[in-house]
Each structure stands twice: as structure tokens, then as C-alpha cells.
Design a protein around this motif. Structure first.
Motif, short mmCIF file in Angstrom:
data_model
loop_
_atom_site.label_atom_id
_atom_site.label_comp_id
_atom_site.label_asym_id
_atom_site.label_seq_id
_atom_site.Cartn_x
_atom_site.Cartn_y
_atom_site.Cartn_z
N LEU A 188 0.84 -1.26 0.16
CA LEU A 188 0.01 0.09 -0.10
C LEU A 188 0.77 1.18 0.08
O LEU A 188 0.60 2.26 -0.63
N HIS A 189 2.11 1.42 0.76
CA HIS A 189 2.76 2.54 0.83
C HIS A 189 3.51 2.82 -0.58
O HIS A 189 3.59 4.19 -0.70
N ARG A 190 3.80 1.88 -1.35
CA ARG A 190 4.29 2.15 -2.61
C ARG A 190 3.19 2.58 -3.62
O ARG A 190 3.38 3.32 -4.42
N PHE A 191 1.94 1.86 -3.30
CA PHE A 191 1.11 2.35 -4.37
C PHE A 191 0.64 3.82 -3.90
O PHE A 191 0.33 4.52 -5.04
N GLN A 192 0.50 4.21 -2.86
CA GLN A 192 0.01 5.76 -2.42
C GLN A 192 1.08 6.57 -2.89
O GLN A 192 0.66 7.78 -3.42
N ASN A 193 2.36 6.29 -2.83
CA ASN A 193 3.49 7.04 -3.38
C ASN A 193 3.41 7.26 -4.57
O ASN A 193 3.55 8.41 -5.31
N LEU A 194 3.22 6.28 -5.54
CA LEU A 194 3.06 6.23 -7.24
C LEU A 194 1.67 7.01 -7.44
O LEU A 194 1.53 7.81 -8.31
N ALA A 195 0.56 6.70 -6.74
CA ALA A 195 -0.76 7.53 -6.86
C ALA A 195 -0.34 9.21 -6.65
O ALA A 195 -1.03 9.89 -7.66
N TRP A 196 0.23 9.66 -5.59
CA TRP A 196 0.47 10.83 -5.59
C TRP A 196 1.38 11.63 -6.47
O TRP A 196 1.20 12.63 -6.94
N THR A 197 2.37 10.82 -7.11
CA THR A 197 3.22 11.04 -8.17
C THR A 197 2.48 11.46 -9.35
O THR A 197 2.73 12.43 -10.15
N ILE A 198 1.41 10.37 -9.69
CA ILE A 198 0.62 10.66 -10.96
C ILE A 198 0.03 11.81 -10.90
O ILE A 198 -0.22 12.45 -11.96
N ILE A 199 -0.54 12.09 -9.71
CA ILE A 199 -1.74 13.10 -9.69
C ILE A 199 -0.82 14.65 -9.56
O ILE A 199 -1.29 15.38 -10.36
N ALA A 200 0.35 14.69 -9.15
CA ALA A 200 1.08 15.87 -9.18
C ALA A 200 1.59 15.98 -10.85
O ALA A 200 1.63 17.15 -11.26
N ILE A 201 1.92 15.12 -11.40
CA ILE A 201 2.43 14.97 -12.74
C ILE A 201 1.41 15.49 -13.71
O ILE A 201 1.56 16.54 -14.51
N THR A 202 0.31 14.91 -13.27
CA THR A 202 -0.87 15.41 -14.35
C THR A 202 -1.12 16.68 -14.40
O THR A 202 -1.70 17.62 -15.06
N VAL A 203 -1.52 17.28 -12.91
CA VAL A 203 -1.77 18.72 -12.82
C VAL A 203 -0.64 19.71 -13.18
O VAL A 203 -0.90 20.75 -13.86
N TYR A 204 0.59 19.20 -12.91
CA TYR A 204 1.75 20.05 -13.46
C TYR A 204 1.79 20.16 -15.03
O TYR A 204 1.83 21.49 -15.54
N LEU A 205 1.53 19.13 -15.88
CA LEU A 205 1.33 19.25 -17.06
C LEU A 205 0.27 20.09 -17.90
O LEU A 205 0.36 20.61 -18.69
N TYR A 206 -0.98 19.70 -17.02
CA TYR A 206 -2.05 20.47 -17.27
C TYR A 206 -1.70 21.97 -17.10
O TYR A 206 -2.15 22.92 -18.06
N LYS A 207 -1.22 22.54 -15.95
CA LYS A 207 -0.89 23.74 -15.97
C LYS A 207 0.26 24.34 -16.94
O LYS A 207 0.06 25.47 -17.21
N VAL A 208 1.08 23.63 -17.24
CA VAL A 208 1.94 23.95 -18.63
C VAL A 208 1.18 24.17 -19.75
O VAL A 208 1.49 25.34 -20.22
N SER A 209 0.22 23.57 -20.21
CA SER A 209 -0.46 23.54 -21.15
C SER A 209 -1.24 25.14 -21.18
O SER A 209 -1.73 25.36 -22.17
N LEU A 210 -1.44 25.39 -20.09
CA LEU A 210 -2.30 26.58 -20.03
C LEU A 210 -1.63 27.97 -20.08
O LEU A 210 -2.39 29.05 -20.23
N VAL A 211 -0.31 27.74 -19.98
CA VAL A 211 0.40 28.90 -20.09
C VAL A 211 0.34 29.57 -21.52
O VAL A 211 0.61 28.49 -22.50
N THR A 212 0.00 30.72 -21.79
CA THR A 212 -0.12 31.09 -23.10
C THR A 212 0.99 32.23 -23.44
O THR A 212 1.40 32.55 -24.73
N ASN A 213 1.37 32.75 -22.64
CA ASN A 213 2.59 33.99 -22.70
C ASN A 213 3.45 34.09 -21.58
O ASN A 213 3.04 34.01 -20.41
#
Length: 256
Positions: free
Chosen positions: A173-198
Motif C-alpha cells: 500500500l505505501h508504494r501504491f499511494q506514493n505512486l498515486a500522488w506522483t501521478i496526480i502531481a505530474i498530471t496537474v503540473y502538465l495541465y498547468k504547463v498547457s495553460l501558459v499562453t505567454n
């Protein structure tokens, strides 16, 4: 591993393609950004597959071969992969290195001059969290090797997700939750990069998400330190003393 990296590569490529299409023709900056980002992703993918870049270290070759023979007997229908298992901490550190460096190149060449911006807190915190996690994990591994412990890492790779999610007792479980939060952070980070217009501004994640990511890493390291502990020895039960032999009493004249 290949499938996971391919997904992130596709996302990164999509961000670049949608963000750099302000004109009908790509200029030198756009082509340079695509070339550098593509080179980073291909190099990481190739090294991850064909080298020990993101794999655990084998400390006992004899145990590794014995575990390989046991797996071959258990899964006779499956071809055996005699490579070291993937390391969760190394995979996370490598992914964030690729993502943050690619985002910086994309924003710098396609959106503006990154030298004019302020220090980005999120990038520093994320790299600090996963660099620190990788260093702490490596120190734990070296200590276990010096103690000649039986390590579950001395087992051939059984697939990317099984490797990074498994400890000495299987999927944990501790490895799964660590991977889950990593995926969440990566998804949010890439989404915010896509919103940068200038302007070249690396995205900032919320303090809550950064804190949860840090807590997840600390929890993982705490429980990882116990993964290869030797089994608890049973305390021997104290033996009850045998009754002392009775010495026959000499008969007296009265008793006679």
C-alpha cells in the motif's frame, strides 16, 4: 515502463504542438525546442530500458540466480527476464527530471525568456523531494548490502508496475499511494504547463499538493526502511526445572 513513458511523451508532445502553433510555420526556436525535448525523452526511455539507470542494484548474484530459477519453475509459460527490477524512487526522480527540464525548454523557447522570471518554488520543491527520496533510498540500500541482508530486490524483473509496487510481501500500500500522488502531481503540473499562453513561467502547484506529495514520500521511506528487515526470532520459552529427586529418609527405631 515503455508504455508509461510513452504516455507522458505523448502528453508533452501534445502540449508543445498546441502551444507552439501560433504561426503557420515553425521557426528555429520551435524546431530547437522539439528537438531537445524529443532527445531528452528518447534518451531517458532508451537508458531506462537497456541500462540500470532506473533499476535496483543487485547485491547477491547467487540469490538473484536462485530466485530466477524459482520464477522460471513457477511461470514456465512466461519467458524469464533476467534484468534487475525497476526502482520506484529512481523512476520518480527520472520522470520529474524529464518533465521539469522539458517544460523549461518548451516555455523558454516557445513562450518567452525564462531569465526574466523569478525563482520557481514548485520546481525546487519537487526536485528537492524526489532527489532527497532517491538519496535516502540509496543510503538504505547500501546499509542493507553492508549487513548482507536478504533483499527482495535480488529478484529478476517481473514487469514495470509489479517491480515498483512490490516489497518483500508483494504489492504494498505505501508504494501504491506514493505512486498515486506522483501521478496526480505530474498530471496537474502538465495541465498547468498547457495553460501558459505567454511568458516563461513554470507552473506553481498548491501548497496542499506539495505537502501531500512530501508526506507520501516520507511515508514511503519510513516503511521502505523495514522492507528487508530480518524475520523476528522467536524467544525461547524458559524451561521449567526438573523436580529434585527425593532422598529416602533413614528409618528410626521408633518408626521401626
Amino acid at each position: 515502463m515503455k508504455n508509461l513513458i510513452s504516455v507522458f511523451a505523448a502528453v508533452a508532445a501534445g502540449i508543445c504542438l498546441t502551444g507552439c502553433t501560433g504561426s503557420t510555420e515553425y521557426d528555429v526556436r520551435h524546431l530547437l525546442a522539439f528537438t531537445i525535448i524529443g532527445t531528452i525523452i528518447v534518451l531517458f526511455l532508451g537508458l531506462a530500458k537497456y541500462s540500470n539507470l532506473v533499476r535496483d542494484e543487485i547485491s547477491d548474484l547467487q540469490a538473484f540466480n536462485a530466485n530466477a530459477a524459482q520464477l522460471q519453475q513457477t511461470h514456465k509459460w512466461m519467458p524469464l527476464d533476467k534484468t534487475a527490477p525497476f526502482s520506484l524512487t529512481k523512476v520518480q526522480f527520472g520522470l520529474w527530471t524529464v518533465i521539469i527540464s522539458s517544460a523549461y525548454i518548451y516555455l523558454s523557447l516557445c513562450k518567452g525568456d525564462c531569465a526574466a522570471g523569478t525563482i520557481n518554488k514548485t520546481a525546487l520543491v519537487l526536485m528537492g523531494i524526489f532527489a532527497g527520496t532517491a538519496v535516502a533510498s540509496t543510503i538504505m540500500d547500501k546499509n542493507e548490502m553492508n549487513d548482507n541482508r536478504d533483499r527482495h530486490q535480488n529478484t529478476p524483473s517481473q514487469g514495470f508496475f509489479i517491480d515498483i509496487l512490490s516489497d518483500d510481501n508483494g504489492i504494498s500500500l505505501h508504494r501504491f499511494q506514493n505512486l498515486a500522488w506522483t501521478i496526480i502531481a505530474i498530471t496537474v503540473y502538465l495541465y498547468k504547463v498547457s495553460l501558459v499562453t505567454n511568458g516563461c513561467e513554470l507552473p506553481e502547484l498548491s501548497d496542499t499538493l506539495l505537502a501531500l506529495t512530501g508526506i507520501s514520500s516520507v511515508t514511503y521511506l519510513t516503511l521502505k526502511s523495514k522492507e528487508n528487515d530480518p524475520p523476528a526470532q522467536q524467544i525461547p520459552q524458559p524451561q521449567t526445572a526438573a523436580p529434585a529427586p527425593q532422598i529416602p529418609q533413614p528409618q528410626t527405631a521408633a518408626s521401626a
